[in-house]
Design an enzyme around this catalytic site. Structure first.
Site, mmCIF file in Angstrom:
data_model
loop_
_atom_site.group_PDB
_atom_site.id
_atom_site.type_symbol
_atom_site.label_atom_id
_atom_site.label_comp_id
_atom_site.label_asym_id
_atom_site.label_seq_id
_atom_site.Cartn_x
_atom_site.Cartn_y
_atom_site.Cartn_z
ATOM 1 N N CYS A 45 0.811 -1.234 0.000
ATOM 2 C CA CYS A 45 0.000 0.000 0.000
ATOM 3 C C CYS A 45 0.845 1.286 0.000
ATOM 4 C CB CYS A 45 -0.932 0.036 1.218
ATOM 5 S SG CYS A 45 -1.670 -1.559 1.618
ATOM 6 N N CYS A 48 1.729 3.688 -3.140
ATOM 7 C CA CYS A 48 0.757 4.631 -3.710
ATOM 8 C C CYS A 48 0.233 5.620 -2.678
ATOM 9 C CB CYS A 48 -0.424 3.872 -4.315
ATOM 10 S SG CYS A 48 0.039 2.975 -5.793
ATOM 11 N N HIS A 49 0.076 5.182 -1.413
ATOM 12 C CA HIS A 49 -0.616 6.025 -0.423
ATOM 13 C C HIS A 49 0.327 6.755 0.527
ATOM 14 C CE1 HIS A 49 -4.519 4.354 -1.634
ATOM 15 N NE2 HIS A 49 -3.910 3.194 -1.698
ATOM 16 N N MET A 86 -7.498 1.910 -8.287
ATOM 17 C CA MET A 86 -6.899 0.958 -7.339
ATOM 18 C C MET A 86 -7.241 -0.464 -7.797
ATOM 19 S SD MET A 86 -7.240 0.635 -3.263
ATOM 20 C CE MET A 86 -7.519 -0.958 -2.528
ATOM 21 N N HIS A 322 6.205 11.458 -10.670
ATOM 22 C CA HIS A 322 6.435 10.012 -10.614
ATOM 23 C C HIS A 322 7.573 9.627 -11.561
ATOM 24 C CE1 HIS A 322 5.161 6.024 -9.342
ATOM 25 N NE2 HIS A 322 5.244 5.640 -10.586
ATOM 26 N N HIS A 364 1.456 7.694 -17.181
ATOM 27 C CA HIS A 364 2.488 6.809 -16.603
ATOM 28 C C HIS A 364 3.442 6.418 -17.729
ATOM 29 C CE1 HIS A 364 4.494 3.421 -14.729
ATOM 30 N NE2 HIS A 364 4.001 3.794 -13.566
HETATM 31 FE FE1 DHE Z 1 7.416 1.403 -10.430
HETATM 32 C C1 DHE Z 1 9.819 2.974 -12.350
HETATM 33 C C2 DHE Z 1 7.483 3.981 -8.248
HETATM 34 C C3 DHE Z 1 4.756 0.020 -8.788
HETATM 35 C C4 DHE Z 1 7.720 -1.446 -12.284
HETATM 36 N N1 DHE Z 1 8.442 3.160 -10.349
HETATM 37 C C5 DHE Z 1 9.381 3.631 -11.239
HETATM 38 C C6 DHE Z 1 9.842 4.924 -10.810
HETATM 39 C C7 DHE Z 1 9.199 5.206 -9.630
HETATM 40 C C8 DHE Z 1 8.308 4.096 -9.348
HETATM 41 C C9 DHE Z 1 9.349 6.443 -8.773
HETATM 42 C C10 DHE Z 1 10.882 5.793 -11.523
HETATM 43 C C11 DHE Z 1 12.282 5.417 -11.125
HETATM 44 C C12 DHE Z 1 13.343 6.205 -11.882
HETATM 45 O O1 DHE Z 1 13.239 6.357 -13.110
HETATM 46 O O2 DHE Z 1 14.301 6.686 -11.238
HETATM 47 N N2 DHE Z 1 6.270 1.936 -8.831
HETATM 48 C C13 DHE Z 1 6.472 3.023 -8.080
HETATM 49 C C14 DHE Z 1 5.481 3.110 -7.035
HETATM 50 O O3 DHE Z 1 5.444 3.939 -6.101
HETATM 51 C C15 DHE Z 1 4.465 2.075 -7.310
HETATM 52 C C16 DHE Z 1 3.245 2.751 -7.932
HETATM 53 C C17 DHE Z 1 3.928 1.329 -6.099
HETATM 54 C C18 DHE Z 1 4.961 0.574 -5.281
HETATM 55 O O4 DHE Z 1 4.584 0.087 -4.219
HETATM 56 O O5 DHE Z 1 6.103 0.463 -5.671
HETATM 57 C C19 DHE Z 1 5.191 1.244 -8.369
HETATM 58 N N3 DHE Z 1 6.398 -0.415 -10.533
HETATM 59 C C20 DHE Z 1 5.355 -0.766 -9.759
HETATM 60 C C21 DHE Z 1 4.924 -2.110 -10.051
HETATM 61 O O6 DHE Z 1 4.012 -2.767 -9.446
HETATM 62 C C22 DHE Z 1 5.690 -2.570 -11.231
HETATM 63 C C23 DHE Z 1 4.749 -2.622 -12.429
HETATM 64 C C24 DHE Z 1 6.300 -3.967 -11.100
HETATM 65 C C25 DHE Z 1 7.461 -4.096 -10.166
HETATM 66 O O7 DHE Z 1 8.472 -4.629 -10.591
HETATM 67 O O8 DHE Z 1 7.347 -3.666 -9.035
HETATM 68 C C26 DHE Z 1 6.698 -1.436 -11.368
HETATM 69 N N4 DHE Z 1 8.553 0.866 -12.036
HETATM 70 C C27 DHE Z 1 8.544 -0.367 -12.620
HETATM 71 C C28 DHE Z 1 9.518 -0.382 -13.689
HETATM 72 C C29 DHE Z 1 10.102 0.894 -13.720
HETATM 73 C C30 DHE Z 1 9.490 1.654 -12.664
HETATM 74 C C31 DHE Z 1 9.801 -1.559 -14.606
HETATM 75 C C32 DHE Z 1 11.202 1.393 -14.665
HETATM 76 C C33 DHE Z 1 10.648 1.725 -16.005
HETATM 77 C C34 DHE Z 1 11.730 2.135 -16.973
HETATM 78 O O9 DHE Z 1 11.671 1.661 -18.125
HETATM 79 O O10 DHE Z 1 12.608 2.900 -16.605
#
Ligand code: DHE
Length: 540
Positions: A45, A48-49, A86, A322, A364
């Site tokens: 959680c 996001c929150h 959500m 983000h 996103h």
């Molecule tokens: Fe991410 C990038 C935050 C959930 C896969 N994710 C990012 C970035 C942030 C972020 C701040 C940018 C980083 C950077 O460029 O320096 N992500 C978050 C969250 O806060 C969120 C919504 C909830 C959490 O609890 O983390 C979240 N993210 C996810 C997932 O559930 C994903 C789909 C699967 C996983 O592996 O956790 C996921 N996030 C990714 C990926 C990137 C990413 C693959 C990088 C993308 C890229 O091509 O650079």
């Protein structure tokens, strides 16, 4: 109402009406339930929150609001999700866990401890010091085409040889690894876990492995390195969600050098106690990182040329920053202010906000995708979690000023719930996923657009059906298209449940047909994939 054995006065009660009311009727919990609530809140959680539950991409979950909804309504929301974006949790949490979480969020949030320089130094481990590392590449792998693949639920990354499609190594990293980034030279991979553990992998070793590790906080998402001339491989920077801060480290050892808090004032002029570090990106034209602070909407340009006398330029944009990426010229950085439905554009040459572009719901981009549009010139693309379109924004104020920082086209997708879009300078395709869509068929498919004819409807390819995996209860979410070094293949993860088979499907970019399906019992919950060459050079 009693606290510390004293009766609170009417004046105190009047000053704190909400907190007192919340505590007054919050459901009671056993110590074991509280522990479970705390663990699940962090794992599922907080992203996001927020830890303090003030809300960002997700809604504010402070007890005052949760008590109004009550136990039954909260259980339904957690089970089934909401129209607001959500997702449902009934497929990954048990009924008891859902009941516990509904109770937990009606109680006051736990505030985790701070994590300062002393804690970081205590966690820092040098496994192989620089002088004991190889002086040249000791393996025969084509390192430029290696993919660092997040294995989300095992706390590992798989390094996969893009030429042979064989796993080179599986490296133990932090919990639910988030992203991998590359050093300027392409030798080192930096992997950040959600638990704030940062691992440095040396690709020159015979068997690439972690050579240094550190914990930079208790909740983190971002890392990058110094890429400007004269600073190649010199520094790394990692940002944390909790505590809200970033740390600058030595690039080849991860020794922490400088810690900077991001607590402060939002663009609305209000103090925020938890402004989390979202994306960080390294400039190619200045010794600078672009550090995006989620809750305040302030973008910090951090000049690393003299870290003892650190200079920061603070650019006011929009709240809930983000993820984002460069335009093709690498002068402008475009970042989603996702819950504000905007893209902020930073001109890193002039150190100013170039524009705030309104978009459809919850943009996103990942890092977005750059290509030259037949009608509008250079554009950058983002998908949306909350809308079924890919938005194209003009990015060339010099030669195409009439289109710059405007939404020039919206391409219809097969559904909402997009997370990532991708193309490559050598490709004529744009790929977009939809893993957060609640419909199985949509989440398991990707849309492919023909860049030469963007009026044509996209081809929808069901990636899960192509993989030949057994039926599973969990949706096999097709997520994160990533190109090979040469730009001739697209790799897409099939992200199934932790106990179910997952895979990576490799497609030929020209024919859009399957080339290989990478299956391995060790490939558990693959999500992000980071091709060394493309990540090193910010090619997308
Ligand atoms: Fe991410 C990038 C935050 C959930 C896969 N994710 C990012 C970035 C942030 C972020 C701040 C940018 C980083 C950077 O460029 O320096 N992500 C978050 C969250 O806060 C969120 C919504 C909830 C959490 O609890 O983390 C979240 N993210 C996810 C997932 O559930 C994903 C789909 C699967 C996983 O592996 O956790 C996921 N996030 C990714 C990926 C990137 C990413 C693959 C990088 C993308 C890229 O091509 O650079």
């Amino acid at each position: 109402m009693r606290r510390a054995g004293k009766v609170l006065s009417a004046a105190v009660l009047a000053a704190f009406p909400l907190a007192v009311a919340a505590q007054a009727s919050a459901p009671s919990m056993t110590a074991a339930e509280k522990e479970t609530g705390k663990r699940i809140y962090f794992e599922r959680c907080a992203g996001c929150h927020g830890v303090l539950r003030k809300g960002a991409t997700g809604k504010n979950l402070e007890p005052v609001n949760m008590l109004k909804l009550g136990q039954n309504r909260l259980e339904t929301i957690i089970s089934l999700g909401t129209d607001g974006g959500m997702v449902n949790f009934d497929d990954i949490m048990s009924k008891e866990e859902i009941t516990t979480m509904a109770k937990y969020i009606q109680n006051q949030p736990d505030v985790p401890p701070e994590f300062g320089m002393k804690d970081m130094m205590a966690s820092w481990k040098m496994i192989v010091p620089p002088e004991k590392r190889p002086t040249k590449q000791m393996n025969k792998v084509n390192l430029k085409n290696v993919f660092s693949v997040t294995l989300r639920d095992t706390g590992e990354v798989a390094l996969i040889d893009g030429d042979t499609k064989k796993i080179v190594s599986i490296v133990k990293t932090g919990y639910a690894v988030h992203i991998s980034r590359l050093s300027y030279s392409g030798r080192y991979v930096y992997v950040i876990g959600r638990d704030g553990k940062l691992d440095l992998i040396d690709l020159w070793m015979e068997q690439p492995a972690v050579v240094a590790t550190i914990k930079i906080g208790s909740d983190a998402r971002s890392v990058d390195t110094s890429k400007f001339k004269g600073f190649e491989d010199k520094y790394a920077i990692a940002g944390s969600y909790w505590p809200p801060q970033y740390v600058i480290m030595e690039g080849n050892t991860l020794k922490p050098l400088k810690l900077v808090s991001t607590r402060g004032i939002t663009v609305d002029g209000e103090y925020h106690p938890e402004p989390r570090v979202a994306s960080i990106v390294s400039s190619h034209i200045k010794p600078e990182w672009v550090v995006n602070i989620k809750e305040t909407g302030q973008i910090r340009l951090v000049d690393y040329s003299d870290i003892k006398n650190l200079k920061e330029t603070t650019i006011e944009s929009a709240k809930f920053l983000h993820d984002g990426g460069w335009d093709a010229s690498k002068r402008y950085f475009l970042v989603a202010a996702n819950a504000s439905n905007k893209i902020a554009v930073v001109d890193t040459k002039d150190g100013k906000l170039a524009a705030l572009v309104d978009t459809k719901k919850i943009p996103h981009p990942g890092r977005g995708a750059n290509f030259t549009h037949p009608k509008f010139g250079p554009v950058w693309a983002t998908g949306h979690l909350g809308a079924d379109v890919v938005t194209l924004i003009g990015t060339d104020p010099q030669k195409n000023p009439q289109h710059a920082w405007k939404v020039v086209q919206e391409l219809k997708m097969h559904g909402a719930g997009n997370l990532f879009v991708k193309t490559h300078p050598k490709s004529a395709n744009l790929w977009a996923d939809a893993p957060q869509n609640p419909e199985r068929d949509v989440a398991e498919s990707v849309a492919v657009y023909d860049l030469k004819n963007l009026e044509k409807a996209p081809e929808i390819i069901n990636i899960a059906k192509l993989a030949g995996l057994p039926e599973s209860k969990a949706i096999k979410r097709a997520v994160h298209p990533e190109y090979s070094e040469k730009g001739d293949e697209v790799w897409i993860s099939l992200w199934a449940g932790k106990t179910e088979p997952s895979a990576i499907v490799v497609l030929d970019d020209k024919t859009r047909k399957v080339k290989t399906v990478i299956k391995d019992p060790k490939l558990i919950t693959p999500t992000g994939k980071f091709n060394v060459w493309n990540t090193q050079h910010d090619i997308y």
